[in-house]
Design an enzyme around this catalytic site. Structure first.
Site, PDB file in Angstrom:
ATOM      1  N   GLU A 216       0.871 -21.114  -4.047  1.00 40.50           N
ATOM      2  CA  GLU A 216       0.596 -20.249  -2.901  1.00 40.50           C
ATOM      3  C   GLU A 216      -0.795 -20.535  -2.324  1.00 40.50           C
ATOM      4  OE1 GLU A 216       1.709 -19.344  -5.852  1.00 40.50           O
ATOM      5  OE2 GLU A 216       3.188 -17.722  -5.708  1.00 40.50           O
ATOM      6  N   HIS A 387       3.947  13.210  -0.703  1.00 39.46           N
ATOM      7  CA  HIS A 387       5.022  13.339   0.286  1.00 39.46           C
ATOM      8  C   HIS A 387       6.065  12.235   0.144  1.00 39.46           C
ATOM      9  CE1 HIS A 387       2.940  16.590   2.401  1.00 39.46           C
ATOM     10  NE2 HIS A 387       1.857  15.982   1.949  1.00 39.46           N
TER      11      HIS A 387
END
Ligand code: F6P
Length: 551
Positions: A216, A387
Site C-alpha cells: 500500500e 446515538h
C-alpha cells in the site's frame, strides 16, 4: 536466558481460584457493592501521573484484586517487564528485543540491546528529526520553488499511519505546525483527493514504513512521486520527500535525500513506533515542543510501570481487569469510548495495538494457549456513539465492558459543551452499572398515565439489566503530556495481558497469508485465467469483476 513463562495460564493456581470467585460474584450487583462499601469509589480509584483511573464500576471486590495480583505474580509479570526493559529478545519468533520505552527516554536513561547502549543513538536521531521539523517550520527548509511548506502528506499504513492520524487529530488544538494529511489505503482515493486539493509546491510528502516494502505504502508513494515530478519537475522529488524507515537501501532506491531520512531499529514494533522517526509527521504537525511533551508523558507512565508494585500499577491493573472480564466473566469484546471528539481515532489506534498484539492462538512454544486471548476492540467518540450502538451496550445480550476516556477541560469549544460531555459520560457509566429494574419501569409508566395493562406490556422493554462493567479514565485536559501517558498505559496493559496468556505480543504472522494471496491474485484481476489455482468462488468473482471493470 528466560524469555517467557513455561506455564499455561490455566495451570496457575490463582486461575482456579479466580474461576470459583467469578462464580460467586456473578449474581452480585455492582451497584449494591457501592451501598455496602462507602469507600468503594476511593478503594478502586488510582491517580497515576496526570490520569485518574476509576475501576469501581467493574464487577470486582477487594478479593478479586488480591487474586488477580496473585495471578500476575504467578505469571511472573514483574520478571517479564524487567526482561523487556533490559533489552532481552522477548519477541521470541523474530528474535528481537522490544524497547519502545527507549524511544521516549531522556538523558538520564540508558537502554541497551545485547549489551549495546541504544539510548544515545535514539537521542541523536530524535535531535536530527526535530531539527528538520524546526527548519521546515521556520521556513529554512522550503520546497523546490522556494515556497515554505504548508501541508504534509504522511504515506504509511498500520503502525506507520494510525498513531499519526490519532495523535495529530487529538492534539490539533495545540498544534503549531503544518496541516497533516494521511494516506494509507491501497485503493488510492485518499491520495487522489489530496492531489486535487493541495498545492504540490507547498506539500511535503513523508514516506513512513519500517520495511519500505509494504504494498500500500509503496504504491501510494510512487503515485505521489509521479505527482510531484509531473507538477514541479524531476528535480523536485528530493526537495519534497522525507522518510522514516529501517530500510536504508530501499530509501536509496527511492532517492530519498540522505538529510531527510530518519531511521529506527528492528526492536521498535510497528504498532509501538509513533515515538520514533515514525512520529515525524506528528512533530511536523504539532511542533517539536509538543512532540517532546508527548514523549515525556509516555516516559512518566513507563516509570510508573517499571517501579510500582503490581497492586498499585495502573497498566497491570487494567490488564488484569481485561483478563478478569474476558477469561472469567465471558466478555468477548471491549468498547473504547472517548468523550472528546479529538480522540475519535483512538479506538482505531487501540484496535491495532491490542488486536495485532493479542490476536494469538499459540503460546511462545507453539502450543495452543488453552485460554481465550485477544478480544475485539471497538469504539467511537461519545456522545455520537450514544446515538448509534449504546442500545446494544445497555440492553443487548452480550456484556461488553467499556473504557470511558474523559478529558475535563474543553479542548477547543466552550467549557459548557465539555461539561455536557462529562455529564453524558458519567451518566452512561452509571446507567450501565445501575440499570433500571422492571418495577422501576412499571412505576415510571404508571406515573406517566399508562394503565396497568399497558405498563405491564411495556415495562420489560424498558428494563436495563445493569451490572455492565466500565472503567473511567479521566484527565484534566487533553494535552500532549496526558496523551503520551494514555497511550503508554494501554501499551503496557497489552504487554501484561500477553505475559499472563504466555503469548508473543510482538509479532503479527497472522497478517502475512492474506498479503501473499493478494500478490498471487493481482495479475488475475485483469486476466482471470491466471487464477487457475484459486477456488471456484474467487474465479467467478474475478470473472464478474473483469466484466464490471470496463468503464
Ligand atoms: O501488515 C501489518 C504490518 O506489518 C503492521 O504491523 C505494520 O504496522 C504495518 O504493516 C506497516 O508496516 P511498514 O511500516 O513496514 O510499512
Amino acid at each position: 536466558m528466560k524469555k517467557y513463562s513455561a506455564r499455561y495460564p490455566l495451570d496457575l493456581p490463582a486461575w482456579a481460584s479466580l474461576k470459583a470467585h467469578a462464580r460467586d460474584l456473578k449474581p452480585l450487583a455492582t451497584s449494591k457493592l457501592f451501598a455496602q462499601d462507602k469507600k468503594r469509589a476511593e478503594r478502586f480509584s488510582m491517580r497515576v501521573a496526570d490520569l485518574l483511573l476509576d475501576v469501581s464500576r467493574q464487577r470486582i471486590k477487594p478479593r478479586t484484586l488480591q487474586l488477580l495480583t496473585q495471578l500476575a505474580k504467578q505469571a511472573d509479570v514483574v520478571g517479564a517487564r524487567d526482561r523487556m526493559i533490559a533489552g532481552q529478545a522477548i519477541n521470541s519468533t523474530e528474535g528481537r528485543a522490544v524497547l519502545h520505552m527507549a524511544l521516549r527516554g531522556n538523558s538520564r536513561d540508558a537502554f541497551s540491546v545485547d549489551g549495546v547502549l541504544v539510548s544515545s543513538e535514539v537521542r541523536r536521531v530524535r535531535r536530527d528529526m526535530l531539527r528538520f521539523v524546526d527548519a521546515v517550520h521556520d521556513g529554512a527548509i522550503v520546497g523546490a520553488t522556494g515556497q515554505p511548506f504548508s501541508d504534509v502528506i504522511n504515506i504509511g499504513i498500520g503502525g506507520s499511519d494510525l498513531g499519526i492520524v490519532m495523535a495529530t487529530r487529538a492534539l490539533a488544538h495545540v498544534a503549531t505546525g503544518l496541516n497533516v494529511h494521511t494516506v494509507s489505503n491501497v485503493d488510492g482515493t485518499q491520495l487522489a483527493d489530496l492531489m486535487a486539493a493541495l498545492d504540490p509546491a507547498r506539500t511535503l510528502v513523508v514516506v513512513c514504513s519500517k520495511t519500505f516494502t509494504t504494498l500500500e505504502t509503496m504504491t501510494n508513494a510512487n503515485a505521489a512521486r509521479a505527482w510531484i515530478k509531473s507538477r514541479l519537475g524531476e528535480g523536485a522529488v528530493r526537495a519534497h520527500f522525507a522518510a522514516a524507515s529501517t530500510n536504508h537501501p530501499a530509501m536509496d532506491a527511492f532517492d530519498i535525500n540522505p538529510d531527510r531520512r530518519f531511521g529506527f531499529w528492528d526492536w521498535v514494533g510497528g504498532r509501538y513506533s509513533l515515538w520514533s522517526a515514525v512520529g515525524l509527521s506528528i512533530a511536523l504537525g504539532i511542533g517539536s515542543d509538543q512532540f517532546k511533551q508527548l514523549l515525556a508523558g509516555a516516559r512518566k507512565m513507563d516509570q510508573h510501570f517499571a517501579t510500582a508494585p503490581v497492586q498499585e500499577n495502573a497498566p497491570m491493573l487494567l490488564a488484569l481487569l481485561g483478563i478478569w472480564n474476558s477469561n472469567f466473566l465471558g466478555a468477548t469484546s471491549q468498547a473504547i469510548l472517548p468523550y472528546d471528539n479529538r480522540l475519535d481515532r483512538f479506538p482505531a489506534y487501540l484496535q491495532q495495538l491490542q488486536m495485532e498484539s493479542s490476536g494469538k492462538r499459540v503460546r511462545h512454544d507453539g502450543r495452543a494457549v488453552r485460554a481465550d486471548t485477544g478480544r475485539v476492540i471497538w469504539g467511537e467518540a461519545g456522545s455520537n456513539a450514544q446515538h448509534s450502538f449504546y442500545q446494544l451496550l445497555h440492553q443487548g445480550t452480550d456484556i461488553i465492558p467499556a473504557d470511558f476516556i474523559l478529558p475535563v477541560r474543553s479542548s477547543g469549544a466552550t467549557q459548557h459543551a465539555q461539561d455536557l460531555a462529562i455529564a453524558n459520560c458519567l451518566a452512561q457509566a452509571d446507567a450501565l452499572m445501575q440499570g433500571f429494574s422492571e418495577s422501576q419501569a412499571r412505576k415510571d409508566l404508571l406515573a406517566r398515565g399508562l394503565s396497568n395493562r399497558q405498563a405491564a406490556a411495556l415495562a420489560q422493554h424498558k428494563v436495563h439489566e445493569g451490572n455492565r462493567p466500565s472503567t473511567v479514565i479521566m484527565m484534566r485536559a487533553l494535552t500532549a503530556l496526558a496523551l503520551g501517558q494514555l497511550i503508554a498505559l494501554y501499551e503496557h496493559k497489552v504487554f501484561v495481558e500477553g505475559i499472563v496468556w504466555g503469548i508473543n505480543s510482538f509479532d503479527q504472522w497472522g497478517v502475512e497469508l492474506g498479503k501473499k494471496l493478494a500478490k498471487s491474485l493481482e495479475p488475475a484481476v485483469a486476466d482471470p485465467r491466471q487464477a487457475h489455482d484459486a477456488n471456484a468462488s474467487t474465479q467467478r468473482l474475478l470473472q464478474q469483476a473483469k466484466r464490471w471493470r470496463k468503464p
